[in-house]
Design an enzyme around this catalytic site. Structure first.
Site, short mmCIF file in Angstrom:
data_model
loop_
_atom_site.label_atom_id
_atom_site.label_comp_id
_atom_site.label_asym_id
_atom_site.label_seq_id
_atom_site.Cartn_x
_atom_site.Cartn_y
_atom_site.Cartn_z
N HIS A 33 -7.34 -6.03 0.52
CA HIS A 33 -6.16 -5.22 0.88
C HIS A 33 -5.44 -5.74 2.13
CE1 HIS A 33 -4.07 -1.48 -0.05
NE2 HIS A 33 -4.06 -1.14 1.23
N SER A 69 0.83 -1.19 0.00
CA SER A 69 0.00 0.00 0.00
C SER A 69 0.88 1.26 0.00
CB SER A 69 -0.96 -0.06 1.19
OG SER A 69 -2.00 0.89 1.03
N ASP A 108 -9.84 -5.64 -3.81
CA ASP A 108 -9.25 -4.64 -2.91
C ASP A 108 -10.25 -3.51 -2.72
OD1 ASP A 108 -7.66 -2.39 -1.89
OD2 ASP A 108 -5.95 -3.68 -2.31
#
Lengths: 277, 277
Positions: B254, B146, B222
């Site tokens: 995610h 991320s 996600d």
């Protein structure tokens, strides 16, 4: 039953669910990993009982079990370690009350109404899982860590035929002779030590053993060796000629870094039993 | 430098250390996994940069990287994601301030004095690790998740020759066009967008690319795809003919359940580059 979350994980699904537990009288939460194979039919299941202070979540996120379970096509159950919430008794100590159910049915006040983790793990939760998910309840195995290793060993020996194999990571081996045990058994079961013996893995091993393979791993640098008393279980297993393996792992401590290191061994060990004819 | 903890893990050591950071002007904490091979001499190293809200600890306990790193004889570094503590600016939002350094050197008040994560990761921490541990700083690779995927990609492309390979899990790919980016760059770097381009992986990929293999994994489920904008990086990689692999993984979100699923792939990918002649 309510779905709290479901995450795709190693080709399967890591779910978290809550349900109203009749046995514990409160809502209980558990984690369940289902491998991809569960889409095609019931899969074998490995129970993982956690240690003091843990919820359903700790092992689910830190033990690294899902990858090996996916490889073997095995489901994983991660129960909580006690009832929780308002109206449930508690204690300021980390090792009594919420997070410290010790896998017994409390008979003493104020614990008795809710602290019934033995019945919850032995009866209510397997029934719910067997009814709800594609899990083959004729092929069960059990493991756990510390207090959960104690739970895994005592449940496995006390429910003959239920589990095909049992293993433990740094289990509490002899709680009737340990401060991790005497305090809790006094609180939950009362001062009469006769009621305690049914919840001592070393005593159960000496008395009846387990009809299947046993695997126990403990670290030589475990900071709680005096409380775990692994030597009593090693003695009982060996004196009984119990089929099994008892390992002291050089340099490892009581942490999840130890558990994750040997998780592959344990899942593979259980898979052999679960897939045997 | 002080040792916070050291745990034996997969035959090596998972350590946590603190040191007084000159760059950040506060004590900083990082995790370092050293495989057993480090006892015999310097080993290659893979950096893992974490995402929003994380400390050094999240990936260290949840990503399941140590087992694969041990198998490959590779060290792992887990830095924190920002300076922390009293006297360090912060914001009530989870995506600004402490836990959200975005791997840039802040030039704007109140962030400028401490928020210098670029220099910390690019210069200070590698120097400390190279001096202190049996790590071969001529064989480095980098990954992240991320915000940390953004950091890994931007550092790798901006420091040619430093890293042999770069990968990312669900990276922020185009922060100059995302609410995960514009807000933070405005706060840390100021309103002049010219200063932002050096910290946008898609723009860097279009402009200069990476001299080595690239691996990017993102889940099709996600929940932050609109913020991550993976399509911009896929376009830039492909338009450039960048050596690399860009994968959309069906059903994954995610979470660390996604990361742990593909960690073996990423460590193996980096090992090939780190052990190439």
């Amino acid at each position: 039953m309510k779905t709290v979350s479901e995450n795709t994980c190693f080709g399967g699904t890591q779910g978290v669910y809550t349900h109203a537990s009749e046995v514990c009288g409160v809502d209980m939460t558990f984690g369940l990993f289902l491998p991809a194979e569960a889409q095609d039919g019931p899969v074998p299941v490995l129970w993982y009982l956690s240690g003091l202070t843990c919820t359903h979540e700790n092992a689910m996120v830190k033990a690294g079990a899902q990858g090996w379970a996916a490889e073997q096509g095995i489901a994983l159950v991660f129960p909580d370690t006690s009832p929780r919430g308002e109206g449930v008794a508690n204690d300021d100590a980390y090792d009594l009350g919420q997070g410290a159910g010790f896998y017994v049915n409390a008979t003493q006040s104020p614990w008795a109404p809710h602290f019934r983790m033995w019945d919850y793990i032995a009866t209510e939760l397997p029934a719910l899982i067997g009814e709800t998910f594609a899990v083959d309840m004729d092929r069960q195995a059990i493991t756990g860590h510390s207090m959960g290793g104690h739970g895994a060993l005592t449940l496995a020996m006390s429910l003959p035929g239920r589990f095909r194999s049992v293993s433990a990571f740094s289990p509490i081996c002899n709680p009737t002779n340990s401060d991790w045990g005497r305090k809790q058994f006094t609180a939950y079961l009362g001062a009469d030590e006769a009621a305690w013996a049914a919840h001592d893995a070393s005593l159960l091993m000496a008395e009846r053993g387990f009809d299947g393979p046993v695997l126990v791993d403990t670290g030589t640098k475990d900071q709680f060796l005096d409380l775990l008393r692994p030597e009593t279980l090693a003695h009982a297993m060996t004196a009984r000629r119990q089929e099994g393996t008892f390992r002291m792992q050089k340099g490892y401590d009581h942490s999840y870094f130890f558990i994750s290191t040997f998780m592959e061994d344990h899942v593979t060990f259980h898979a052999e039993a679960l897939y045997a004819d």
